[in-house]
Scaffold this active site. Sequence first.
Site, mmCIF file in Angstrom:
data_model
loop_
_atom_site.group_PDB
_atom_site.id
_atom_site.type_symbol
_atom_site.label_atom_id
_atom_site.label_comp_id
_atom_site.label_asym_id
_atom_site.label_seq_id
_atom_site.Cartn_x
_atom_site.Cartn_y
_atom_site.Cartn_z
ATOM 1 N N MET A 142 0.835 -1.191 0.000
ATOM 2 C CA MET A 142 0.000 0.000 0.000
ATOM 3 C C MET A 142 0.879 1.254 0.000
ATOM 4 O O MET A 142 2.102 1.164 -0.100
ATOM 5 C CB MET A 142 -0.949 -0.009 1.197
ATOM 6 C CG MET A 142 -2.011 -1.093 1.142
ATOM 7 S SD MET A 142 -3.198 -0.927 2.469
ATOM 8 C CE MET A 142 -4.159 -2.423 2.205
ATOM 9 N N CYS A 143 0.265 2.391 0.170
ATOM 10 C CA CYS A 143 0.953 3.687 0.087
ATOM 11 C C CYS A 143 1.345 4.178 1.477
ATOM 12 O O CYS A 143 1.083 3.532 2.483
ATOM 13 C CB CYS A 143 0.027 4.705 -0.580
ATOM 14 S SG CYS A 143 -0.713 4.102 -2.122
ATOM 15 N N GLN A 144 1.981 5.341 1.534
ATOM 16 C CA GLN A 144 2.240 6.001 2.808
ATOM 17 C C GLN A 144 1.882 7.470 2.699
ATOM 18 O O GLN A 144 1.950 8.076 1.620
ATOM 19 C CB GLN A 144 3.696 5.814 3.245
ATOM 20 C CG GLN A 144 3.998 4.397 3.699
ATOM 21 C CD GLN A 144 5.215 4.299 4.593
ATOM 22 O OE1 GLN A 144 5.664 5.268 5.210
ATOM 23 N NE2 GLN A 144 5.754 3.090 4.685
ATOM 24 N N HIS B 101 2.351 12.176 -0.389
ATOM 25 C CA HIS B 101 1.945 10.783 -0.576
ATOM 26 C C HIS B 101 2.983 10.074 -1.430
ATOM 27 O O HIS B 101 3.483 10.630 -2.411
ATOM 28 C CB HIS B 101 0.586 10.768 -1.290
ATOM 29 C CG HIS B 101 0.006 9.409 -1.540
ATOM 30 N ND1 HIS B 101 0.339 8.638 -2.646
ATOM 31 C CD2 HIS B 101 -0.897 8.681 -0.848
ATOM 32 C CE1 HIS B 101 -0.339 7.500 -2.610
ATOM 33 N NE2 HIS B 101 -1.091 7.494 -1.534
#
Length: 275
Positions: A1-3, A77
Amino acid sequence: MCQLLGMNCNTPTDIVFSFEGFRRRAGLTDCHSDGFGIAFFEGRGVRIFRDNHAASQSPIADCVKQYNIKSLNVIAHIRKATQGGVTIENTHPFIREIWGQNWVFAHNGNLKDLPDMSESFCQPIGSTDSETAFCYMAEYLKNRFRRKPSEMEIFEAIQDITKEVSQKGTFNFILSNGEWMIAHCSTNLHYLTRKAPFGKAHRIDDDGVIDFNDYAKDGDKVTIITTFPLTKDEPWVKMEHGGFVFFKEGDKIAEVVGVAKEMEDDGTLGNRAAA
């Protein structure tokens, strides 16, 4: 996933120290290499930089350090794609107009079976679940309030629509209109507030060091929000599952405390507190 990375403060501040550690997670210390973006509120405007290449290698990310932009609210992001191609239009953060203001949103997670927005006024440009969710939230807010409501009414409405969207999957996000910042934790989100007395901080991702006494003055308040802590010697607060925090001018104005994941797994759900 993203951060995710966010900054909310009471005096214009640059985010270089935090961002330089954060961007290393896009290919050097972690695998979030499918693009990055960062948005700086400046008055009623927003200065936004995006690249569909890894932030750790991006010349556009280099500009953030060189430009040294100061802002009261910043959202950044780094992407690990789950839905949608690795393209500029799918790169966070996303921006929309709500009640005559720029709203900026970035999401970490994966959402399934979101409503079809093709007949809505607010439509996604790219093909991510994240932008679709943001459009759904924006449409909901505009339909619920024809004119801009109070901040606490906004906070309550964001909670209501978030609980609906969260049923579709993982929904960590940071949201700002340039006046305040709201964070919601579905799985992982941390924050800290830097204020006097200031001290040194050591980055986790590259051992960079800063002494905030050299940059800040008494009365300054800077809150940093991120998926995982960026420094090794500061008092990061871990948000719980389902929690919301409302920040303004570096202060925590309101909070709905979530539930520890182990409590959820045991079936002992419920908001523990609200302040």
